[in-house]
Design a protein around this motif. Structure first.
Motif, PDB file in Angstrom:
ATOM      1  N   HIS A  59       0.821  -1.213   0.000  1.00 27.16           N
ATOM      2  CA  HIS A  59       0.000   0.000   0.000  1.00 27.16           C
ATOM      3  C   HIS A  59       0.858   1.268   0.000  1.00 27.16           C
ATOM      4  CE1 HIS A  59      -3.778  -2.039   1.956  1.00 27.16           C
ATOM      5  NE2 HIS A  59      -3.327  -2.688   0.891  1.00 27.16           N
ATOM      6  N   GLY A  60       0.318   2.348  -0.553  1.00 20.52           N
ATOM      7  CA  GLY A  60       0.974   3.646  -0.478  1.00 20.52           C
ATOM      8  C   GLY A  60       0.618   4.342   0.839  1.00 20.52           C
ATOM      9  N   ILE A  61       1.411   5.344   1.197  1.00 23.06           N
ATOM     10  CA  ILE A  61       1.131   6.133   2.408  1.00 23.06           C
ATOM     11  C   ILE A  61       1.430   7.598   2.102  1.00 23.06           C
ATOM     12  CG2 ILE A  61       1.737   6.577   4.821  1.00 23.06           C
ATOM     13  CD1 ILE A  61       2.642   3.667   5.073  1.00 23.06           C
ATOM     14  N   VAL A  62       0.487   8.470   2.477  1.00 23.03           N
ATOM     15  CA  VAL A  62       0.737   9.911   2.424  1.00 23.03           C
ATOM     16  C   VAL A  62       0.598  10.409   3.861  1.00 23.03           C
ATOM     17  CG1 VAL A  62      -0.157  12.131   1.603  1.00 23.03           C
ATOM     18  CG2 VAL A  62      -0.140  10.156   0.065  1.00 23.03           C
ATOM     19  N   ALA A  63       1.693  10.897   4.433  1.00 23.45           N
ATOM     20  CA  ALA A  63       1.675  11.287   5.847  1.00 23.45           C
ATOM     21  C   ALA A  63       2.191  12.719   5.981  1.00 23.45           C
ATOM     22  CB  ALA A  63       2.531  10.328   6.665  1.00 23.45           C
ATOM     23  N   GLU A  64       1.583  13.472   6.910  1.00 18.72           N
ATOM     24  CA  GLU A  64       1.846  14.916   6.951  1.00 18.72           C
ATOM     25  C   GLU A  64       3.311  15.293   7.128  1.00 18.72           C
ATOM     26  OE1 GLU A  64      -0.217  17.279   9.904  1.00 18.72           O
ATOM     27  OE2 GLU A  64       0.502  19.113   8.948  1.00 18.72           O
ATOM     28  N   GLU A  65       4.020  14.576   7.992  1.00 18.97           N
ATOM     29  CA  GLU A  65       5.405  14.994   8.270  1.00 18.97           C
ATOM     30  C   GLU A  65       6.401  14.371   7.298  1.00 18.97           C
ATOM     31  OE1 GLU A  65       5.311  17.497  10.122  1.00 18.97           O
ATOM     32  OE2 GLU A  65       3.375  17.132  11.053  1.00 18.97           O
ATOM     33  N   ALA A  73      -0.220   4.116  -5.407  1.00 21.83           N
ATOM     34  CA  ALA A  73      -0.631   2.709  -5.247  1.00 21.83           C
ATOM     35  C   ALA A  73      -2.162   2.596  -5.226  1.00 21.83           C
ATOM     36  CB  ALA A  73      -0.051   2.158  -3.948  1.00 21.83           C
ATOM     37  N   GLU A  74      -2.677   1.418  -5.581  1.00 23.32           N
ATOM     38  CA  GLU A  74      -4.142   1.244  -5.611  1.00 23.32           C
ATOM     39  C   GLU A  74      -4.748   1.571  -4.239  1.00 23.32           C
ATOM     40  OE1 GLU A  74      -5.509  -2.741  -6.194  1.00 23.32           O
ATOM     41  OE2 GLU A  74      -7.610  -2.112  -6.311  1.00 23.32           O
ATOM     42  N   TYR A  75      -4.138   1.052  -3.177  1.00 28.52           N
ATOM     43  CA  TYR A  75      -4.571   1.391  -1.816  1.00 28.52           C
ATOM     44  C   TYR A  75      -3.616   2.439  -1.258  1.00 28.52           C
ATOM     45  CZ  TYR A  75      -7.788  -2.565  -1.500  1.00 28.52           C
ATOM     46  OH  TYR A  75      -8.832  -3.434  -1.674  1.00 28.52           O
ATOM     47  N   CYS A  76      -4.165   3.515  -0.748  1.00 24.56           N
ATOM     48  CA  CYS A  76      -3.293   4.559  -0.179  1.00 24.56           C
ATOM     49  C   CYS A  76      -3.843   5.027   1.170  1.00 24.56           C
ATOM     50  CB  CYS A  76      -3.195   5.737  -1.157  1.00 24.56           C
ATOM     51  SG  CYS A  76      -2.057   6.998  -0.567  1.00 24.56           S
ATOM     52  N   TRP A  77      -2.982   5.048   2.167  1.00 29.81           N
ATOM     53  CA  TRP A  77      -3.339   5.512   3.510  1.00 29.81           C
ATOM     54  C   TRP A  77      -2.988   7.000   3.649  1.00 29.81           C
ATOM     55  CZ3 TRP A  77      -5.743   2.303   6.976  1.00 29.81           C
ATOM     56  CH2 TRP A  77      -5.713   0.944   6.697  1.00 29.81           C
ATOM     57  N   ALA A 102      -7.815   4.989   1.134  1.00 25.80           N
ATOM     58  CA  ALA A 102      -8.518   5.127  -0.152  1.00 25.80           C
ATOM     59  C   ALA A 102      -8.141   3.952  -1.037  1.00 25.80           C
ATOM     60  CB  ALA A 102      -8.120   6.428  -0.830  1.00 25.80           C
ATOM     61  N   ARG A 103      -9.121   3.499  -1.836  1.00 22.69           N
ATOM     62  CA  ARG A 103      -8.829   2.495  -2.859  1.00 22.69           C
ATOM     63  C   ARG A 103      -9.175   3.127  -4.198  1.00 22.69           C
ATOM     64  NH1 ARG A 103     -11.353  -3.481  -4.112  1.00 22.69           N
ATOM     65  NH2 ARG A 103      -9.786  -3.914  -5.685  1.00 22.69           N
ATOM     66  N   ALA A 104      -8.202   3.212  -5.083  1.00 18.80           N
ATOM     67  CA  ALA A 104      -8.382   3.842  -6.394  1.00 18.80           C
ATOM     68  C   ALA A 104      -9.052   5.213  -6.239  1.00 18.80           C
ATOM     69  CB  ALA A 104      -9.193   2.930  -7.303  1.00 18.80           C
ATOM     70  N   GLY A 105      -8.607   5.980  -5.261  1.00 15.60           N
ATOM     71  CA  GLY A 105      -9.080   7.349  -5.095  1.00 15.60           C
ATOM     72  C   GLY A 105     -10.376   7.484  -4.314  1.00 15.60           C
ATOM     73  N   GLN A 106     -10.988   6.369  -3.912  1.00 16.29           N
ATOM     74  CA  GLN A 106     -12.248   6.459  -3.161  1.00 16.29           C
ATOM     75  C   GLN A 106     -12.002   6.039  -1.706  1.00 16.29           C
ATOM     76  OE1 GLN A 106     -15.343   3.434  -3.915  1.00 16.29           O
ATOM     77  NE2 GLN A 106     -16.671   5.155  -4.431  1.00 16.29           N
ATOM     78  N   MET A 107     -12.481   6.861  -0.756  1.00 18.82           N
ATOM     79  CA  MET A 107     -12.260   6.509   0.654  1.00 18.82           C
ATOM     80  C   MET A 107     -13.034   5.245   0.997  1.00 18.82           C
ATOM     81  SD  MET A 107     -10.140   8.726   1.518  1.00 18.82           S
ATOM     82  CE  MET A 107      -9.927   7.825   3.056  1.00 18.82           C
TER      83      MET A 107
END
Ligand code: IPD
Ligand code: CA
Ligand code: CA
Length: 269
Positions: A59-65, A73-77, A102-107
């Protein structure tokens, strides 16, 4: 879904870490002009990102810091390790850890955990929203004149922010507008009916990913402030409410966008 259960476990662990720092009153640094960051933000992010990585390596991850990777990635946290840092740094007890998937851009899943009040807000797409495992719903207020709202103001470039105009008009037209200092809690509070609406300009994906799913799963509505569909990654502003208020609020906001103010600010004597 194992994703939600795992996110709940991780949020509880990160929340305990935050509560511990909160008791000890940590020092803060200034990230931007008025943008604070503490050791707690970084330690919580490290914990959440490490746990997510080991459970879900693809899975991908987007984190503030900045601790994320592979946002395509298809799944992104989306991870806000500490939402409400300014409150936290001043010992004001309104903050949380927020984790959305999110999966493919949908929460598809979201958790907002307030460790001070031990409130765990959770939602899964299609399965409703919950507070400490009890189903929650948005309020039933039908008129703006009877609603309690909330909004926020950014730490960055705050002299460019026009929200004060919207804030004043809404404060004049409703029971009042709160400013909790935590966008994820604002959204969670709309989901459980403590607030009837929330709006803000310039929020980031980690501020709203989990919270917007809470609102829609609790029966509310989310769009941008002009009524267009809201995108966690792309919208410049957000309006979340109980659904009944949406049309009336969009109409009032439309007037402000066009510079028509129902109640002008009184002159300072
Ligand atoms: C902030 C809070 C605040 C909102 C700001 C956000 P942070 O997040 O959610 O309520 O008004 O726009 O940046 O920096 O405390 O994680
Ligand atoms: Ca935040
Ligand atoms: Ca944060």
């Amino acid at each position: 879904m194992p994703y939600l259960e795992t996110a709940v476990e991780i949020a509880r662990e990160a929340g305990a870490l935050l509560a511990n720092y909160f008791e000890r009153r940590v020092a803060f640094e200034v990230k931007g002009e008025f943008d604070l960051v503490t050791e707690a933000d970084r330690a919580s992010e490290k914990l959440v990102v490490e746990r997510l990585r080991s459970h879900f390596p693809s899975h991908g991850i987007v984190a503030e810091e900045g601790g994320g990777h592979d946002p395509q990635a298809e799944y992104c946290w989306y991870v806000d390790p500490l939402d409400g840092t300014t409150n936290f740094a001043h010992s004001f007890p309104a903050f949380n850890v927020s984790i959305g998937l999110a999966r493919a851009g949908q929460m598809v899943a979201g958790v907002v955990y307030d460790p001070i009040h031990q409130e765990m807000f959770t939602a899964e797409r299609g399965a409703g929203a919950y507070l400490n495992n009890r189903r929650i719903h948005v309020s039933q207020i039908k008129r703006m004149a009877e609603c309690l709202g909330s909004s926020g103001f950014p730490a960055r470039k705050r002299d460019h922010n026009v929200n004060i105009h919207f804030y004043y008009q809404m404060a004049m037209a409703s029971h009042g507008v709160r400013r909790t200092g935590s966008a994820a809690l604002d959204l969670a509070f709309v989901a459980c009916g403590r607030l009837d609406l929330f709006w803000e300009f310039g929020l980031k994906p980690w501020d709203v990913a989990a919270g917007t799913l809470l609102v829609t799963e609790a029966g509310g509505r989310v769009s941008d402030m002009r009524g267009a569909p809201h995108s966690v990654t792309q919208s410049d502003h957000l309006l979340a409410d109980n659904g009944s208020l949406h049309g009336e609020v969009l109409e009032a906001f439309g007037e402000v966008f066009h510079g028509r103010l129902r109640v002008p600010l009184p002159p300072v004597p």
